[in-house]
Design an enzyme around this catalytic site. Sequence first.
Site, mmCIF file in Angstrom:
data_model
loop_
_atom_site.group_PDB
_atom_site.id
_atom_site.type_symbol
_atom_site.label_atom_id
_atom_site.label_comp_id
_atom_site.label_asym_id
_atom_site.label_seq_id
_atom_site.Cartn_x
_atom_site.Cartn_y
_atom_site.Cartn_z
ATOM 1 N N THR A 92 -15.457 2.915 13.617
ATOM 2 C CA THR A 92 -16.759 2.699 14.239
ATOM 3 C C THR A 92 -16.655 1.648 15.340
ATOM 4 O O THR A 92 -16.147 0.546 15.118
ATOM 5 C CB THR A 92 -17.788 2.241 13.199
ATOM 6 N N CYS B 103 -19.875 -0.952 6.741
ATOM 7 C CA CYS B 103 -20.623 -0.188 7.752
ATOM 8 C C CYS B 103 -21.977 -0.795 8.086
ATOM 9 O O CYS B 103 -22.174 -1.373 9.149
ATOM 10 C CB CYS B 103 -20.818 1.255 7.270
ATOM 11 N N THR C 223 -12.903 -1.954 11.657
ATOM 12 C CA THR C 223 -13.452 -2.608 12.847
ATOM 13 C C THR C 223 -14.463 -3.654 12.375
ATOM 14 O O THR C 223 -15.666 -3.396 12.325
ATOM 15 C CB THR C 223 -14.123 -1.589 13.799
ATOM 16 N N ARG D 2 0.833 -1.200 0.000
ATOM 17 C CA ARG D 2 0.000 0.000 0.000
ATOM 18 C C ARG D 2 0.874 1.259 0.000
ATOM 19 O O ARG D 2 0.617 2.219 -0.735
ATOM 20 C CB ARG D 2 -0.924 -0.022 1.218
ATOM 21 N N ARG E 185 -15.339 -5.290 0.369
ATOM 22 C CA ARG E 185 -15.410 -5.682 1.772
ATOM 23 C C ARG E 185 -16.828 -6.058 2.181
ATOM 24 O O ARG E 185 -17.771 -5.312 1.979
ATOM 25 C CB ARG E 185 -14.909 -4.540 2.669
#
Length: 418
Positions: A118, A258, A83, A35, A329
């Site tokens: 989060t 999320c 998270t 990355r 994801r």
Amino acid sequence: MDKIAVIGLGYVGLPLAHAFSSKYPVVGFDIAQWRIDELSNGYDRTLELDEKQVKEAIKNGMKFSNKLGEIAECNIYIVTVPTPIDKHKKPDLTPLIKASESIGKVLKKDDIVIYESTVYPGATEEECVPVLEKVSGLKFNEDFFCGYSPERINPGDKEHTVTKILKVTSGSTPEIGKRVDALYASIITAGTHLAPTIKVAEAAKVIENSQRDINIAFVNELAMIFNKLNIDTNAVLEAAGTKWNFLPFRPGLVGGHCIGVDPYYLTHKAQEVGYNPEIILAGRRLNDNMGIYVANQVIKLMIKKGNKIEGAKVLVLGITFKENCPDIRNSRVIDVIRELQEFGCDVDVSDYWADSDDVKREYEITLEKDVDIESYDAVVLAVAHDMYKDITLNSKHNSQVFFDIKSVIDSDNVDGRL
């Protein structure tokens, strides 16, 4: 002048680091060497920033590094690591704890650590702060301080970028809260909202996505009911939407980093204090099973058209968790794929947005580049990428089944949709 270290250079961290780099010295830290190498060469595989923006940040003095020594001189540390949840749908704080351990090794007196990841209410002060204290040897709210400012990045959205989204801020003391708020206010053109405590800010974030999850679960259940009644769900929602206060949610697969994850953080904390959150968990169960529901609908339509299920060729269009974005994801498209495979179907997957290496690593699926849609027994349009909206088929007049999860194709040309 404050010197900022952004820990984690994914969909959240990189745009934030870029925004801060226009006014502050910034070091972008990530443990992945690949990355760091890609960003140092001006390439962002998340496509949140283009080459010009990445190189602009570098020109402004931003550094990319995976070496702790490079962030040792910073006095503001902003944590933007993932998270996730584990296989039991419990919060996995491993990335957060490891990031806190790393910061603890370079933490100095009067430094501020701000978390954006989060979490459930209380996680910052109950889970992260003890790690910072243990590793650094410093005392919380005497030697160092913390803040919490939940991320609100919408991957792939080029209109609502980080500086154009109102930011909730908070600090571990009233004074630090004001300082954290001023820091973000210096780059966030949409403004800020200073919450009274870190726990309030944590709770505000986690209910944002829990609310959306419950609303989508409601319309998903409506889609199941209307399917049995042979009523077009989309037509119903359009009609109901003419009322000024009707909420414009649409049925579909609920994945991503999320909405498909955050409710489990809130329910975990609720159960920890002895409360069983029935509505939130009911919504999660329904949404988690939508992929299986879609696959079963496709199989039923194939049987009605006389298709042999065992060995049938099925094409799934799209594997990212949302349209026009490379983010895979927690994509729930995988649930559709696995269920179809359980029925014995031979499933191909195509997605011109997704990175083939990422898909192979995450899901053990090889993306098909050039596909002849008409050669398949069934096609499932799973993600509403712009390119797929131009598909012109009329599967109702042949043996092929075309199922449109996102309802982007005219209903006259598809066999089924949510």
